[in-house]
Write a protein that holds these residues in place. Structure first.
Motif, PDB file in Angstrom:
ATOM      1  N   ILE A  95      11.873   4.004  16.786  1.00  0.00           N
ATOM      2  CA  ILE A  95      11.417   5.372  16.524  1.00  0.00           C
ATOM      3  C   ILE A  95      11.781   5.809  15.107  1.00  0.00           C
ATOM      4  CG2 ILE A  95      11.767   7.797  17.171  1.00  0.00           C
ATOM      5  CD1 ILE A  95      12.116   6.792  20.073  1.00  0.00           C
ATOM      6  N   ALA A  96      12.980   5.427  14.642  1.00  0.00           N
ATOM      7  CA  ALA A  96      13.413   5.818  13.299  1.00  0.00           C
ATOM      8  C   ALA A  96      12.507   5.222  12.229  1.00  0.00           C
ATOM      9  CB  ALA A  96      14.861   5.391  13.068  1.00  0.00           C
ATOM     10  N   VAL A  97      12.234   3.923  12.331  1.00  0.00           N
ATOM     11  CA  VAL A  97      11.386   3.264  11.329  1.00  0.00           C
ATOM     12  C   VAL A  97       9.954   3.783  11.416  1.00  0.00           C
ATOM     13  CG1 VAL A  97      10.487   1.064  10.512  1.00  0.00           C
ATOM     14  CG2 VAL A  97      12.840   1.201  11.344  1.00  0.00           C
ATOM     15  N   LEU A  98       9.459   3.950  12.652  1.00  0.00           N
ATOM     16  CA  LEU A  98       8.108   4.484  12.832  1.00  0.00           C
ATOM     17  C   LEU A  98       7.990   5.882  12.243  1.00  0.00           C
ATOM     18  CD1 LEU A  98       5.268   4.236  14.011  1.00  0.00           C
ATOM     19  CD2 LEU A  98       6.172   5.042  16.197  1.00  0.00           C
ATOM     20  N   SER A  99       9.036   6.683  12.377  1.00  0.00           N
ATOM     21  CA  SER A  99       9.020   8.040  11.824  1.00  0.00           C
ATOM     22  C   SER A  99       8.937   8.018  10.300  1.00  0.00           C
ATOM     23  CB  SER A  99      10.271   8.802  12.271  1.00  0.00           C
ATOM     24  OG  SER A  99      10.305   8.937  13.671  1.00  0.00           O
ATOM     25  N   PHE A 169      -3.180   0.433   3.486  1.00  0.00           N
ATOM     26  CA  PHE A 169      -2.780   1.707   2.890  1.00  0.00           C
ATOM     27  C   PHE A 169      -2.165   1.496   1.506  1.00  0.00           C
ATOM     28  CE2 PHE A 169       0.411   5.051   2.149  1.00  0.00           C
ATOM     29  CZ  PHE A 169      -0.401   6.173   2.209  1.00  0.00           C
ATOM     30  N   VAL A 170      -1.309   0.494   1.379  1.00  0.00           N
ATOM     31  CA  VAL A 170      -0.676   0.213   0.086  1.00  0.00           C
ATOM     32  C   VAL A 170      -1.732  -0.191  -0.941  1.00  0.00           C
ATOM     33  CG1 VAL A 170       0.923  -1.317  -1.135  1.00  0.00           C
ATOM     34  CG2 VAL A 170       1.551  -0.402   1.101  1.00  0.00           C
ATOM     35  N   VAL A 171      -2.662  -1.043  -0.530  1.00  0.00           N
ATOM     36  CA  VAL A 171      -3.716  -1.514  -1.438  1.00  0.00           C
ATOM     37  C   VAL A 171      -4.580  -0.350  -1.928  1.00  0.00           C
ATOM     38  CG1 VAL A 171      -5.833  -2.887  -1.578  1.00  0.00           C
ATOM     39  CG2 VAL A 171      -3.805  -3.833  -0.470  1.00  0.00           C
ATOM     40  N   PHE A 172      -5.019   0.496  -1.016  1.00  0.00           N
ATOM     41  CA  PHE A 172      -5.893   1.609  -1.402  1.00  0.00           C
ATOM     42  C   PHE A 172      -5.139   2.656  -2.232  1.00  0.00           C
ATOM     43  CE2 PHE A 172      -8.385   0.526   2.633  1.00  0.00           C
ATOM     44  CZ  PHE A 172      -9.285  -0.254   1.915  1.00  0.00           C
ATOM     45  N   THR A 173      -3.841   2.817  -1.984  1.00  0.00           N
ATOM     46  CA  THR A 173      -3.057   3.770  -2.771  1.00  0.00           C
ATOM     47  C   THR A 173      -2.906   3.296  -4.205  1.00  0.00           C
ATOM     48  OG1 THR A 173      -1.832   4.454  -0.789  1.00  0.00           O
ATOM     49  CG2 THR A 173      -0.838   4.967  -2.913  1.00  0.00           C
ATOM     50  N   ILE A 174      -2.693   2.000  -4.373  1.00  0.00           N
ATOM     51  CA  ILE A 174      -2.625   1.453  -5.742  1.00  0.00           C
ATOM     52  C   ILE A 174      -3.984   1.615  -6.430  1.00  0.00           C
ATOM     53  CG2 ILE A 174      -2.348  -0.672  -7.072  1.00  0.00           C
ATOM     54  CD1 ILE A 174      -0.267  -1.564  -5.000  1.00  0.00           C
ATOM     55  N   ALA A 175      -5.064   1.428  -5.660  1.00  0.00           N
ATOM     56  CA  ALA A 175      -6.408   1.614  -6.231  1.00  0.00           C
ATOM     57  C   ALA A 175      -6.598   3.052  -6.708  1.00  0.00           C
ATOM     58  CB  ALA A 175      -7.466   1.246  -5.191  1.00  0.00           C
ATOM     59  N   VAL A 253       4.498   5.652  -6.816  1.00  0.00           N
ATOM     60  CA  VAL A 253       5.706   5.922  -6.017  1.00  0.00           C
ATOM     61  C   VAL A 253       5.375   5.884  -4.529  1.00  0.00           C
ATOM     62  CG1 VAL A 253       7.419   7.701  -5.424  1.00  0.00           C
ATOM     63  CG2 VAL A 253       6.880   7.226  -7.831  1.00  0.00           C
ATOM     64  N   LEU A 254       4.244   6.451  -4.166  1.00  0.00           N
ATOM     65  CA  LEU A 254       3.814   6.448  -2.768  1.00  0.00           C
ATOM     66  C   LEU A 254       3.625   5.016  -2.267  1.00  0.00           C
ATOM     67  CD1 LEU A 254       3.028   8.585  -0.600  1.00  0.00           C
ATOM     68  CD2 LEU A 254       0.658   8.266  -1.311  1.00  0.00           C
ATOM     69  N   ALA A 255       3.019   4.154  -3.083  1.00  0.00           N
ATOM     70  CA  ALA A 255       2.805   2.761  -2.689  1.00  0.00           C
ATOM     71  C   ALA A 255       4.123   2.013  -2.550  1.00  0.00           C
ATOM     72  CB  ALA A 255       1.910   2.069  -3.712  1.00  0.00           C
ATOM     73  N   ILE A 256       5.070   2.288  -3.428  1.00  0.00           N
ATOM     74  CA  ILE A 256       6.373   1.613  -3.365  1.00  0.00           C
ATOM     75  C   ILE A 256       7.098   1.957  -2.070  1.00  0.00           C
ATOM     76  CG2 ILE A 256       8.687   1.540  -4.393  1.00  0.00           C
ATOM     77  CD1 ILE A 256       7.249   1.907  -7.142  1.00  0.00           C
ATOM     78  N   PHE A 257       7.191   3.231  -1.758  1.00  0.00           N
ATOM     79  CA  PHE A 257       7.892   3.638  -0.541  1.00  0.00           C
ATOM     80  C   PHE A 257       7.152   3.182   0.716  1.00  0.00           C
ATOM     81  CE2 PHE A 257      10.246   6.454  -3.354  1.00  0.00           C
ATOM     82  CZ  PHE A 257      11.507   6.454  -2.766  1.00  0.00           C
ATOM     83  N   SER A 258       5.837   3.262   0.674  1.00  0.00           N
ATOM     84  CA  SER A 258       5.049   2.818   1.820  1.00  0.00           C
ATOM     85  C   SER A 258       5.243   1.323   2.064  1.00  0.00           C
ATOM     86  CB  SER A 258       3.564   3.117   1.597  1.00  0.00           C
ATOM     87  OG  SER A 258       2.784   2.623   2.661  1.00  0.00           O
ATOM     88  N   GLY A 259       5.241   0.541   0.997  1.00  0.00           N
ATOM     89  CA  GLY A 259       5.464  -0.897   1.134  1.00  0.00           C
ATOM     90  C   GLY A 259       6.824  -1.216   1.711  1.00  0.00           C
ATOM     91  N   PHE A 260       7.843  -0.502   1.272  1.00  0.00           N
ATOM     92  CA  PHE A 260       9.202  -0.746   1.755  1.00  0.00           C
ATOM     93  C   PHE A 260       9.332  -0.419   3.246  1.00  0.00           C
ATOM     94  CE2 PHE A 260      13.542   0.951   2.506  1.00  0.00           C
ATOM     95  CZ  PHE A 260      14.248  -0.233   2.337  1.00  0.00           C
ATOM     96  N   PHE A 261       8.832   0.756   3.642  1.00  0.00           N
ATOM     97  CA  PHE A 261       8.930   1.152   5.052  1.00  0.00           C
ATOM     98  C   PHE A 261       8.037   0.269   5.944  1.00  0.00           C
ATOM     99  CE2 PHE A 261       9.991   5.627   3.398  1.00  0.00           C
ATOM    100  CZ  PHE A 261      11.347   5.325   3.404  1.00  0.00           C
TER     101      PHE A 261
END
Length: 533
Positions: A95-99, A169-175, A253-261
């Motif tokens: 639940i924590a990671v999904l959140s 999501f990461v790919v399209f955010t970088i785009a 920044v959004l792509a970096i955090f999204s990729g990590f999570f």
């Protein structure tokens, strides 16, 4: 999935201990009953259905299944492979990671809102409609994505859908970050929204997979913070980031955090959807034993293509033909649309009316965030306490997720906040007063979204993903469309009367959860309101 090796003789789980049902097995049995009921009446499906409430055909089928040695079931009531029986530490870890993942994708909806003036200048655009569209088109993706995401999760399970969607999501955010014109940016924002809808669409289903009813509201409160708090945190962080590094770095920044999570979710989360887990177990046992007649207790021999097509249709049928899903989704959608209209216009209001800088404009969203946090703390604790109280009496039902003590204060807080924000901003009252008004808006939005989504999960447990998908589709349409007319509406009516129009609309919808608290059970069990798939 790492599953323990089961012996073939345990395939159907009908040992001497079958009568002693743990909460995990009880939840599984509830889901089987819901699946049977859903074939003829999804409107009446909820986690308290019993064999006595089913038809004689249902009773005969279950009795036959329990005696059939080729039926693959959990290995007794305490089978550790049943997600309901996972250790609490493992459940809360998921639940924590999904959140965190569910926080990032809504964050993207408003993260670069303070940078819209920079985007308009960079691409030499002056249209107010385009300024709103570049923000709201992302939310439109939230409406389209669930149409495919929900059926894929019910066919292949939650994990593959989460992981595939996160990569996209990461790919399209970088785009988005490397876009060279407004059309390119809008297109990739839309695609990022479609992919980012995955945790919003099936997150509620994951909670239903692993959490018993009496603990579900607390888990839902944590998970629901993402869809509501993400858009609030976005402008706060995005304002200063845009001012310091420019609008493109918002997407990096959004792509970096999204990729990590996303990596955290990939390595820590496991499949939770019981029908898929039992289907995998049956397939493994067929290979080990050579008995090709083994099948999951939840398998009705429907071809995958038909399952997929039926699952695509199910959210839309639930939305348009189930009065519970439609009216509850409409209530949330209007509130959500008002919230996103606020997110789209608040930058211009505090910039023009109160002369906030690009960085400090983000701080004007703090009131909404504080209101949501207050609502989360109260609702997360009180909702589960109410359910436990009814469980002790032995009469718990989904409608107990809609107590007047929780739904009415939240429903009233929203229009109050809208009136306070609109008229104080219109009259140039000190900036702290309209921000206090937005706190009430945040409280009202969280109250409606959390109580209603928990109610839908409890009422449609096995098909919770489809019910939440229907809810997500409608609220995302409102969240995308309402902001498009926001600036023009305020130009014509002013901040006072423009917001008053929204306030009266939210006032008119206050009775919706009240009606279902009183009459919900009758509506769910009335054949006239039951949806056939």
């Amino acid at each position: 999935m790492d599953l323990k090796e089961e012996k073939p003789e345990k395939a159907h789980g009908a040992g001497p201990d079958a009568e002693a049902r743990s909460p995990g097995e009880a939840a599984r049995d509830d889901n089987i009953d819901i699946e049977k009921a859903a074939q003829s009446n999804v409107g009446s499906a909820h986690s308290e259905l019993t064999l006595e409430e089913g038809t004689s055909a249902d009773k005969d089928k279950e009795q036959h299944d329990s005696e059939d040695p080729n039926i693959v079931d959990w290995d007794g009531p305490d089978d550790p492979q049943n997600p309901m029986n996972w250790p609490a530490k493992k459940k809360w870890g998921v639940i924590a990671v999904l959140s965190l993942v569910t926080l990032i994708t809504p964050l993207g909806s408003s993260f670069f809102a303070p940078g819209v003036p920079q985007v308009m200048s960079a691409f030499h655009e002056k249209s107010n409609l385009l300024a709103a569209l570049v923000v709201s088109v992302y939310v439109l993706g939230f409406a389209i994505g669930p149409i495919i995401i929900a059926p894929l999760s019910e066919l292949y399970g939650r994990s593959p859908v989460y992981n595939g969607s996160n990569v996209l999501f990461v790919v399209f955010t970088i785009a988005c970050a490397v876009s060279t014109n407004m059309n390119m940016l809008i297109a990739f924002r839309f695609l990022a929204g479609c992919a980012g809808a995955a945790p919003l669409t099936i997150g509620g289903g994951t909670l239903a997979d692993i959490m018993p009813r009496e603990k579900r509201a607390g888990a839902m409160a944590i998970w629901a913070l993402g869809p509501l708090l993400g858009p609030v945190l976005g402008p706060i962080c995005g304002g200063f980031l845009t001012q310091a590094k420019g609008w493109r770095w918002v997407f990096y920044v959004l792509a970096i955090f999204s990729g990590f999570f996303s990596l955290l979710l990939f390595f820590t989360a496991r499949e939770t959807y019981a029908p898929v887990l039992l289907a995998r177990k049956a397939a493994r046992l067929r290979k080990e034993t050579g008995n090709q007649n083994l099948r999951s207790i939840m398998d009705d021999n429907t071809p995958p293509r038909e399952v997929f097509l039926r699952s695509i249709v199910r959210p839309m049928k639930m939305l348009f033909f189930s009065p519970i899903v439609f009216l509850m989704s409409l209530y949330v959608a209007v509130n959500y649309g008002i919230l996103y209209l606020l997110f789209t216009t608040i930058t211009f209001v505090f910039e023009d009316q109160y002369h906030f800088s690009a960085g400090s404009i983000g701080l004007s969203f703090l009131g909404t965030g504080i209101g949501m946090l207050a609502g989360m703390m109260v609702l997360g604790v009180m909702s589960d306490k109410i359910i436990k109280k009814h469980m002790a009496k032995g009469n718990v039902k989904p409608e107990h997720r809609l107590p007047f003590i929780l739904t009415l204060p939240g429903g009233i807080a929203l229009p109050i906040g809208i009136f306070v924000y609109g008229w104080t901003a219109d009259k140039h009252v000190h900036w702290v007063v309209p921000i206090i008004g937005t706190a009430f808006i945040g409280l009202g939005n969280l109250s409606s979204m959390m109580t209603i989504q928990t109610y839908l999960v409890d009422a449609f447990t096995l098909h919770a993903a489809s019910a939440i998908a229907a809810n997500t589709i409608l609220r995302s349409v409102f969240g995308a469309v309402l902001p498009l007319c926001g600036l023009s509406m305020f130009d014509k009516l002013g901040l006072g009367w423009g917001n008053s129009l929204l306030g009266f609309l939210s006032l008119a919808l206050i009775p919706v959860p009240v009606i279902f608290r009183v009459y919900g059970e009758k509506i769910r069990t009335n054949p006239k309101f039951q949806v056939k798939f």
